[in-house]
Design a protein around this motif. Sequence first.
Motif, short mmCIF file in Angstrom:
data_model
loop_
_atom_site.label_atom_id
_atom_site.label_comp_id
_atom_site.label_asym_id
_atom_site.label_seq_id
_atom_site.Cartn_x
_atom_site.Cartn_y
_atom_site.Cartn_z
N VAL A 73 0.84 -1.24 0.11
CA VAL A 73 -0.02 0.02 -0.04
C VAL A 73 0.86 1.31 -0.01
CG1 VAL A 73 -1.59 1.25 1.34
CG2 VAL A 73 -2.16 -1.18 0.97
N VAL A 74 2.10 1.28 0.75
CA VAL A 74 2.89 2.56 1.14
C VAL A 74 3.51 2.68 -0.21
CG1 VAL A 74 4.64 3.62 2.12
CG2 VAL A 74 2.90 2.35 3.34
N ASP A 76 2.60 1.81 -3.45
CA ASP A 76 1.88 2.40 -4.38
C ASP A 76 1.86 3.86 -4.19
OD1 ASP A 76 1.65 0.00 -5.58
OD2 ASP A 76 -0.15 -0.66 -4.70
N ARG A 77 1.39 4.06 -2.92
CA ARG A 77 1.22 5.67 -2.44
C ARG A 77 2.54 6.32 -3.13
NH1 ARG A 77 1.09 7.27 3.38
NH2 ARG A 77 3.32 7.22 2.69
N ILE A 78 3.63 5.91 -2.62
CA ILE A 78 4.87 6.50 -2.96
C ILE A 78 5.02 6.69 -4.50
CG2 ILE A 78 7.38 6.60 -2.96
CD1 ILE A 78 6.88 5.44 -0.07
N ARG A 80 2.65 6.74 -6.91
CA ARG A 80 1.92 7.85 -7.33
C ARG A 80 2.30 9.21 -6.96
NH1 ARG A 80 -2.03 3.83 -5.81
NH2 ARG A 80 -2.29 4.98 -3.89
N LYS A 81 2.92 9.22 -5.84
CA LYS A 81 3.42 10.71 -5.38
C LYS A 81 4.48 11.09 -6.26
CE LYS A 81 5.90 12.77 -1.55
NZ LYS A 81 6.69 12.70 -0.19
N ASP A 85 3.15 5.62 -11.79
CA ASP A 85 1.79 5.07 -11.65
C ASP A 85 1.83 3.75 -13.09
OD1 ASP A 85 -0.53 3.98 -10.71
OD2 ASP A 85 -1.49 5.91 -11.40
#
Length: 100
Positions: A73-74, A76-78, A80-81, A85
């Motif tokens: 989860v983390v 994927d968030r990084i 996208r940041k 992606d």
Amino acid sequence: MKKIDRAKADQYFKEKNRFMALYLVIWFISSFVMVFFAESLSSITFNGFPFHYFMGAQGSILIFIILLYVNAVVSDRIDRKYGIDESKNEQISYGKTLDH
């Protein structure tokens, strides 16, 4: 896949490595530190079992599985940041093939 500049790439890997180090510390504590302090932890019970026994039998495995999920989860968030992606990469490279 679009390229990102060097400074942004360094920030990306620094952030990913920081989280990976945190996960490794949590894993080390839940796996190996429990062995070192097993005798002192035997007075604590969890689910009717001594805490050190529970951690050796099930607890450290559950923590490892939770860490895998949190890492996904983390990460994927990084991604996208920083604009890395997977769905965007598929859109950019749609119809293009690489000759090897």
